[in-house]
Design an enzyme around this catalytic site. Sequence first.
Site, PDB file in Angstrom:
ATOM      1  CE1 TYR A 147      -8.707   1.410  -5.408  1.00  0.00           C
ATOM      2  CE2 TYR A 147      -8.692  -0.861  -4.630  1.00  0.00           C
ATOM      3  CZ  TYR A 147      -9.298   0.383  -4.692  1.00  0.00           C
ATOM      4  OH  TYR A 147     -10.486   0.597  -4.037  1.00  0.00           O
ATOM      5  CG  ASP A 242      -1.911  -3.147  -0.921  1.00  0.00           C
ATOM      6  OD1 ASP A 242      -2.399  -4.197  -0.456  1.00  0.00           O
ATOM      7  OD2 ASP A 242      -2.607  -2.242  -1.421  1.00  0.00           O
ATOM      8  CE  LYS A 270      -8.821  -7.569  -2.816  1.00  0.00           C
ATOM      9  NZ  LYS A 270     -10.093  -7.023  -3.216  1.00  0.00           N
TER      10      LYS A 270
HETATM   11  C1  PLP Z   1      -4.083  -4.247  -3.604  1.00  0.00           C
HETATM   12  C2  PLP Z   1      -5.284  -3.747  -2.852  1.00  0.00           C
HETATM   13  N1  PLP Z   1      -5.093  -3.009  -1.749  1.00  0.00           N
HETATM   14  C3  PLP Z   1      -6.124  -2.561  -1.018  1.00  0.00           C
HETATM   15  C4  PLP Z   1      -7.430  -2.816  -1.381  1.00  0.00           C
HETATM   16  C5  PLP Z   1      -8.558  -2.297  -0.567  1.00  0.00           C
HETATM   17  O1  PLP Z   1      -9.190  -3.312   0.134  1.00  0.00           O
HETATM   18  P1  PLP Z   1     -10.721  -3.156   0.590  1.00  0.00           P
HETATM   19  O2  PLP Z   1     -11.546  -3.213  -0.668  1.00  0.00           O
HETATM   20  O3  PLP Z   1     -10.942  -4.283   1.532  1.00  0.00           O
HETATM   21  O4  PLP Z   1     -10.827  -1.813   1.270  1.00  0.00           O
HETATM   22  C6  PLP Z   1      -7.674  -3.597  -2.524  1.00  0.00           C
HETATM   23  C7  PLP Z   1      -9.059  -3.924  -2.930  1.00  0.00           C
HETATM   24  O5  PLP Z   1      -9.317  -4.475  -3.953  1.00  0.00           O
HETATM   25  C8  PLP Z   1      -6.573  -4.062  -3.283  1.00  0.00           C
HETATM   26  O6  PLP Z   1      -6.761  -4.776  -4.410  1.00  0.00           O
END
Ligand code: PLP
Length: 434
Positions: A147, A242, A270
């Site tokens: 994700y 990521d 985060k």
């Molecule tokens: C691994 C990962 N990448 C990207 C995101 C996206 O971040 P945001 O919710 O701040 O758009 C998340 C959100 O949970 C995530 O867990």
Amino acid sequence: MAETTKPRSARETDLLERARKRLPGGVLGTSRYADDVAFVVDHGKGSKIYDVSGREYIDYVLASGPLILGHAHPAVVAAVREQMEGGSTYFLVNEPIIELAEEICRAVPCAEQVRFTSTGSEATFFALRVARTYKKRDKILKFEGGYHGANDYAMMSSSPRSPKAFPAAVPDSSGIPHSIQEEVLIAPFNDLGTVEGIVAAHASELAAVIVEPFQRLIPPQPGFLQGLREITRRHDVLLVFDEVVTGFRLAYGGAQQYYGVVPDIAAVGKIVGGGFPLAAVCGSEELMRPFDPQHDGKGDFISQSGTLNGNPIAAAAGLATLAELRKPGAYDKIHATGRALMTGLAGLVQRYGVPAQVVGEPVVLDLVFTDQPVVDFRSLQRGDAARGRAFTTGLIKRGVLKNGQKMYVSLVHSDDDVARTLEAAEDTLKGLAK
Ligand SMILES: Cc1ncc(COP(=O)(O)O)c(C=O)c1O
């Protein structure tokens, strides 16, 4: 046990009705609790969150991960208060954001420069734009079950109901142009052989491989990330980590430090915003240079801007959070708490003969209801989802809040929290074992 045995108050029932009327599904995103345990937050403090009926929950959602210091940590509250007096946002370079960029570059091995965004979804979106710009190729490879937020490229095979043969992508949402599906290749996590085959076949059109180094709940098998590093180097493709979840969580230097593999580009989010909207793309000066507006008109300019990017309140909250995490012993404590939860849950599973296992790292973990190895999306999906939901709901009823797929561990979860969590888990698992 915590006070969730109190009934839902009339006020909370009314608020839930109003939410259902004005918010689709009565919620803010894709996660939704069962109706009988749905609640409206009143406030959070430390490791606890409270609903408007006055019920207390030990919180392992932690706002989906940013709150590694728990709710309303005094250092974060003080930093935000002080910054608020000087104004909330400028759309201009400011001292807190410069300091945060410097701190990210000190901590994150691949970072020499930083471009801020407001969300992790934007950070991964722009990380891929950096890769396409540098390689002058369009396609990206991502992993099934990975994700990377809600942007159109990321929303491919994150959670496919009917997975296709690799490397075909399945859109996770309606409303995504069909053409984007063609630009995304999908591979299984922890399977270097398949990755190598796909990368070799598509190297001339592939800009990057993007990966959650710790995919949702699944740790990389020994050698997997090192293998990705070698394959991408060999085929002249960029590697993007990521680190929105793992950054400043697995270790201060994130997954890059914890697993010892350095990508070309990373997205962080985060924790780095201390509970405020802030995320970032980071990489070498060479890769990041096209963000410089002086490149406009030079062919490789990356246009990227956002009204709230570089927000000083978020930067102040992020800096205060990182300062707490740099204190000696912080990561030892978080990992020790997580290990106690993992060991305790594994013991309960054994005692009650439940076909389940603890999956994750001490900082992010959960029970998965299968006794088969969990190494990728498909093996994770083989878990009994109905039992998983019953476990989550059972814990919430007993005053322990987790989301459907994971528990985030914080610096402020205490031994008492762990003991109460395991008590609630035991009570729930006893019922599930029947
Ligand atoms: C691994 C990962 N990448 C990207 C995101 C996206 O971040 P945001 O919710 O701040 O758009 C998340 C959100 O949970 C995530 O867990």
